[in-house]
Design a protein around this motif. Structure first.
Motif, PDB file in Angstrom:
ATOM      1  N   LEU A   1     -48.847  36.009  65.309  1.00  0.00           N
ATOM      2  CA  LEU A   1     -48.811  34.694  65.948  1.00  0.00           C
ATOM      3  C   LEU A   1     -50.154  33.980  65.804  1.00  0.00           C
ATOM      4  O   LEU A   1     -50.212  32.779  65.505  1.00  0.00           O
ATOM      5  CB  LEU A   1     -48.443  34.840  67.424  1.00  0.00           C
ATOM      6  CG  LEU A   1     -47.013  35.298  67.721  1.00  0.00           C
ATOM      7  CD1 LEU A   1     -46.835  35.559  69.213  1.00  0.00           C
ATOM      8  CD2 LEU A   1     -46.005  34.253  67.250  1.00  0.00           C
ATOM      9  N   GLY A   2     -51.234  34.720  66.004  1.00  0.00           N
ATOM     10  CA  GLY A   2     -52.562  34.117  65.839  1.00  0.00           C
ATOM     11  C   GLY A   2     -52.805  33.664  64.417  1.00  0.00           C
ATOM     12  O   GLY A   2     -53.401  32.601  64.174  1.00  0.00           O
ATOM     13  N   ALA A   3     -52.327  34.441  63.444  1.00  0.00           N
ATOM     14  CA  ALA A   3     -52.486  34.058  62.037  1.00  0.00           C
ATOM     15  C   ALA A   3     -51.724  32.775  61.740  1.00  0.00           C
ATOM     16  O   ALA A   3     -52.198  31.907  60.989  1.00  0.00           O
ATOM     17  CB  ALA A   3     -52.006  35.186  61.133  1.00  0.00           C
TER      18      ALA A   3
ATOM     19  N   ILE B   1     -53.541  35.852  57.625  1.00  0.00           N
ATOM     20  CA  ILE B   1     -52.128  35.971  57.310  1.00  0.00           C
ATOM     21  C   ILE B   1     -51.874  37.176  56.417  1.00  0.00           C
ATOM     22  O   ILE B   1     -50.876  37.896  56.570  1.00  0.00           O
ATOM     23  CB  ILE B   1     -51.627  34.670  56.659  1.00  0.00           C
ATOM     24  CG1 ILE B   1     -51.571  33.564  57.722  1.00  0.00           C
ATOM     25  CG2 ILE B   1     -50.271  34.854  55.980  1.00  0.00           C
ATOM     26  CD1 ILE B   1     -51.037  32.253  57.241  1.00  0.00           C
ATOM     27  N   ALA B   2     -52.778  37.424  55.476  1.00  0.00           N
ATOM     28  CA  ALA B   2     -52.631  38.589  54.601  1.00  0.00           C
ATOM     29  C   ALA B   2     -52.702  39.888  55.395  1.00  0.00           C
ATOM     30  O   ALA B   2     -52.037  40.874  55.044  1.00  0.00           O
ATOM     31  CB  ALA B   2     -53.709  38.569  53.520  1.00  0.00           C
ATOM     32  N   VAL B   3     -53.487  39.917  56.473  1.00  0.00           N
ATOM     33  CA  VAL B   3     -53.562  41.106  57.332  1.00  0.00           C
ATOM     34  C   VAL B   3     -52.181  41.482  57.843  1.00  0.00           C
ATOM     35  O   VAL B   3     -51.817  42.659  57.920  1.00  0.00           O
ATOM     36  CB  VAL B   3     -54.518  40.849  58.521  1.00  0.00           C
ATOM     37  CG1 VAL B   3     -54.383  41.943  59.569  1.00  0.00           C
ATOM     38  CG2 VAL B   3     -55.954  40.775  58.043  1.00  0.00           C
ATOM     39  N   ALA B   4     -51.396  40.455  58.189  1.00  0.00           N
ATOM     40  CA  ALA B   4     -50.081  40.705  58.769  1.00  0.00           C
ATOM     41  C   ALA B   4     -49.011  41.016  57.728  1.00  0.00           C
ATOM     42  O   ALA B   4     -47.945  41.531  58.098  1.00  0.00           O
ATOM     43  CB  ALA B   4     -49.650  39.486  59.596  1.00  0.00           C
ATOM     44  N   LEU B   5     -49.264  40.726  56.449  1.00  0.00           N
ATOM     45  CA  LEU B   5     -48.203  40.853  55.451  1.00  0.00           C
ATOM     46  C   LEU B   5     -48.487  41.870  54.350  1.00  0.00           C
ATOM     47  O   LEU B   5     -47.602  42.661  53.990  1.00  0.00           O
ATOM     48  CB  LEU B   5     -47.930  39.484  54.815  1.00  0.00           C
ATOM     49  CG  LEU B   5     -47.425  38.395  55.765  1.00  0.00           C
ATOM     50  CD1 LEU B   5     -47.225  37.091  55.010  1.00  0.00           C
ATOM     51  CD2 LEU B   5     -46.141  38.815  56.446  1.00  0.00           C
TER      52      LEU B   5
END
Length: 457
Positions: free
Chosen positions: A229-231, A252-256
């Protein structure tokens, strides 16, 4: 700063000058002499927050239909008068308050359209990024995993889809959704192919559950939702401001990227638990990023340029947001289960530490091994390294752990002289095994499938 260049059609010159004068902005006008159906060319330096209002008024007098308005970045203006106007102008404060200093709607659409399509660079950077992430996961190196995120290009389609929804641009929305789907598919396939190559050559028996970086993606907690959500919020704000989109793209890359790489690893090594658990995490993250960016753009005040399109956009945004939120809530139930499991395991480890500290031996360390299941981890073995203690220490510890935690686990005690005692769960009474220094040692599976000897240095 922005520079508006307005190609004024014949008959619209007075209207353009009136708009610019009413907004009290400096402009430079020159006659158009090419002999075409244009009367003048106007240059207008302006702040990013002023562009949207000016473009809307120019559109209202018909410039968009018969002429041109281009918006470009203006690096520097050497003018005391312009500086005074920017700081003291009567319209500047209200414009900033209305737009929160964000870029114009047209500029946002252009920026989103530039990063939404699937391009060769998008494919190449996705493949390279996920291969580096896969290697980093197997190396258990957080630094390598973070490095892979820097070159991941997934922020563009993720945020552009929300821009398409907000501005009622169906083509942009469809292009972005397709790019997200294809990008994640490429990431998973690339990770699976690379991991399959490693399995066929140098790492045929890797146990993914023993790798900390992989285990984090197999059993994520509820805080993973906060990251996604933060990303999404940061990504939307970066696209609507002067913040570096590439820098925020790391979030965003951290989450994906790491979860997608974990899915590929699970596929390559035939680990259904890793593939399914990380796959659910990927879905949760991508949906959360989309819903967060959609809400951020809406609250920033972005709307379609035409009033009659705003109702359509409002309905589309509400419908898509409801679907995204519902999907996130359903999938997040998995994270709730995982979080409860993590909390229970933490309490188990704390209780085990208390129990081992009460023995007659000096405890050097206590380690807990787990059996990985879909979204859950269950403790299986407690390994205690001690100085001193008796041959019955393992059986006594196992019984006390079972009594206080209701978990019947194997207890292995490694003494400083090399003696090993083991107490394993049994259906009847507790059993204990005692090994002298020359007897076989306790073993545990290593990353490459071989066995590591458990002992005291």
């Amino acid at each position: 700063m922005r520079l508006l260049q307005i190609v004024v059609p014949v008959g619209k010159r007075d209207g353009v000058e009136r708009v610019l004068s009413d907004n009290e902005v400096d402009y430079f006008l020159t006659d158009e002499t090419s002999g075409r159906d244009y009367a003048a060319l106007v240059f207008v330096p302006a702040g990013p927050e002023d562009v949207e209002a000016l473009v809307d008024e120019l559109r209202a007098i018909g410039i968009e239909r018969e002429g041109y308005v281009t918006v470009g970045k203006l690096e520097t203006v050497l003018s005391d008068r312009f500086e005074r106007q920017q700081h003291d102008g009567p319209t500047n404060g209200s414009a900033v308050e209305e737009t929160d200093g964000r870029i114009a709607r047209e500029e946002l659409r252009a920026r989103a359209a530039a990063v939404a399509p699937i391009t060769p660079n998008y494919v190449v950077f996705t493949v390279v990024s996920v291969i580096i992430a896969t290697a980093g996961l197997l190396m258990n190196s957080a630094a390598v995993v973070v490095g892979s995120m820097v070159i991941a290009p997934l922020i563009g389609p993720a945020i552009a889809a929300s821009v398409g929804s907000i501005l009622d641009d169906d083509d942009l929305f469809r292009t972005s959704v397709k790019a997200q789907f294809v990008g994640l598919l490429i990431a998973v396939a690339s990770a699976a192919a690379f991991a399959g190559l490693l399995r066929a050559t140098v790492m045929p028996h890797a146990d993914l559950h023993l790798v900390e970086q992989v285990a984090e993606r197999i059993n994520p907690g509820a805080l993973a939702l906060v990251v996604a959500l933060g990303a999404g919020v940061a990504g939307a704000i970066s696209l609507t401001s002067t913040t570096s989109v590439a820098l925020v793209g790391v979030a965003i890359a951290v989450a994906l990227i790491p979860p997608a790489a974990t899915v590929g690893l699970g596929i390559a090594y035939g680990d259904l638990t890793a593939a399914v658990s990380a796959g659910v995490l990927v879905l949760i993250n991508v949906l959360s990023i989309n819903v967060a960016s959609l809400g951020t753009l809406w609250f920033q005040g972005y709307r379609p340029e035409h009033w009659f399109a705003e109702q359509s956009a409002r309905r589309a945004v509400a419908r898509r947001a409801a679907l995204l939120v519902a999907a996130v809530l359903v999938l997040s139930s998995v994270l709730v289960v995982t979080t409860i499991n993590v909390s229970e395991n933490t309490e188990f480890e704390r209780t085990v530490a208390e129990i081992t500290s009460e023995t007659d031996a000096r405890v050097l360390s206590t380690d807990v091994s787990y059996r990985m299941e879909l979204f859950l981890r269950h403790p299986t073995t407690v390994t205690v390294r001690t100085v001193g203690g008796s041959t019955r220490t393992a059986a006594a510890l196992r019984e006390r752990i079972r009594t206080r935690t209701e978990q019947d686990v194997t207890v292995v005690v490694l003494r400083e002289n090399g003696e090993v005692s083991t107490a394993r769960p049994s259906r009847s009474s507790s059993t204990a095994e005692f090994a002298r220094p020359n007897s076989p040692t306790v073993t545990a599976p290593g990353l490459d499938g071989r066995h590591l000897t458990a002992g005291v240095a």
